[in-house]
Motif scaffolding. Sequence first.
Motif, PDB file in Angstrom:
ATOM      1  N   LYS A  62      -8.315   7.579  23.162  1.00 24.33           N
ATOM      2  CA  LYS A  62      -8.083   7.527  21.761  1.00 24.33           C
ATOM      3  C   LYS A  62      -8.886   6.268  20.999  1.00 24.33           C
ATOM      4  N   LYS A  63      -8.557   5.165  21.671  1.00 22.97           N
ATOM      5  CA  LYS A  63      -9.325   3.944  21.216  1.00 22.97           C
ATOM      6  C   LYS A  63     -10.671   4.389  21.288  1.00 22.97           C
TER       7      LYS A  63
ATOM      8  N   ARG B 164     -11.420   6.538  18.040  1.00 23.24           N
ATOM      9  CA  ARG B 164     -11.072   5.648  16.934  1.00 23.24           C
ATOM     10  C   ARG B 164     -12.361   4.788  16.474  1.00 23.24           C
TER      11      ARG B 164
ATOM     12  N   ARG C 135     -15.087   7.105  15.508  1.00 20.42           N
ATOM     13  CA  ARG C 135     -14.921   7.443  14.256  1.00 20.42           C
ATOM     14  C   ARG C 135     -15.369   6.256  13.096  1.00 20.42           C
ATOM     15  N   ARG C 136     -14.753   5.092  13.589  1.00 21.26           N
ATOM     16  CA  ARG C 136     -15.001   4.036  12.389  1.00 21.26           C
ATOM     17  C   ARG C 136     -16.755   3.863  12.433  1.00 21.26           C
TER      18      ARG C 136
END
Length: 409
Positions: free
Chosen positions: A17-18, A21, A24-25
């Motif tokens: 998940k990290k 993320r 995505r960032r």
Amino acid sequence: MKNKKKKRVRISKQNKKKKMRRERRARRERTRRERRNRRMRRERNRRERRKRRKRRPCHPKTSKPLVFVSNRMTGSETGTVSVIDPCDLSKPCAPIPVGTQPVGITIHDIPGKGLKVYVANFGDDNNPGSVSVIDVKTCTVDATIPTGGNPVYIAIGTIPEGDNAGKTLAYVTNISGNRVFIIDTADNSLLGEVPAGPNPNGVAITPSGDEIYVTNFVDDPGTCTVINTTDNMIVATIDLINPANGNNLRNPLLIDIADIPGTGTRAFIAMNGSSSLLIIDTVSKTVLRRRATAGPAPIGVRVSPDKSFLYLTDSEVLADNPSQVCIFGTGDNIAPISTIPFNQGGLPLQQRAEDIAFTSDGAKAFIPNSLTNNVSVIDVATSTVKTVVDVGEGPMGVAISPGNCNPSY
């Protein structure tokens, strides 16, 4: 064991998940950078387009004409030549730097070299006179010919006989030296000088190329020197007098020569000091007729492309008095036809009209106004000033390359 496995699974999911993320960032950041860069490129391109539109070089397209206007720029070491696109008057072109205080300007198709613009640079105490040569295709200066003296106006023609037979020569009046410079346009070399009268000013060459006529800006009377191009010798000095009463006429300025159908070759002279227009028979070398003008100070004269009429600029130098153009027939009677005032239609003030140039189709005439730093654009069919185009300081001469705008402008 089960708890450890669950813990490892949980940590692995958390790491995924990290990682997602972070990705995505990173993608959002890349997207923001790309958008920012695209905005910056668009803005930069807009600025460049605006700059090009504002000062574009105006390289002519096929058969499209260009208008060249010499700006004297008194007090500056460098004069300029403004370039106007007559097919789109709303788009100014980049001015061309030339020599000091340009005055006369002419355009000619030089054999093997194409269309060239020749500009007479008057000079000043610190910058001797010269002639600049501009290439019409690139709108850049090809050559600068040092002449000395104070060149004012230029005529170019092909010489039919003599040592220079077949050569295309430029004749440049030197008002301070009472002489005429001769330039070989093939290599832009200064061939020499020939004598003229006192204060030589306007110059024109006969259509046959065998003679040049030089107006001498003097009083009581003014004179016109005729030079044979075969040997560059003076063949006549014409006293400019009124044939009706023998009165002396003063201060001739610009001159034009044309073959008038049914009449012959005639020279037309603007008499600045005598408020008149003269017509000269180039065979007998005599003044045929003098016509009074509508205003007190005629400067420029130009025969229309179809040879049926001529324009004469007539300028009152008093404050707030606009220029005007007098229209005459080209027959030996030089009958007055009409007058075009420059104060019509709420247009800007236009003062001290100088030279004249017609487009090759005869539809428009362009006339520089030296006191108001603009050029009047005349619609010939309606005899009205269509618009006014701002140029540099002190516009004097004007020349137009051949070609037509399509559709009509």
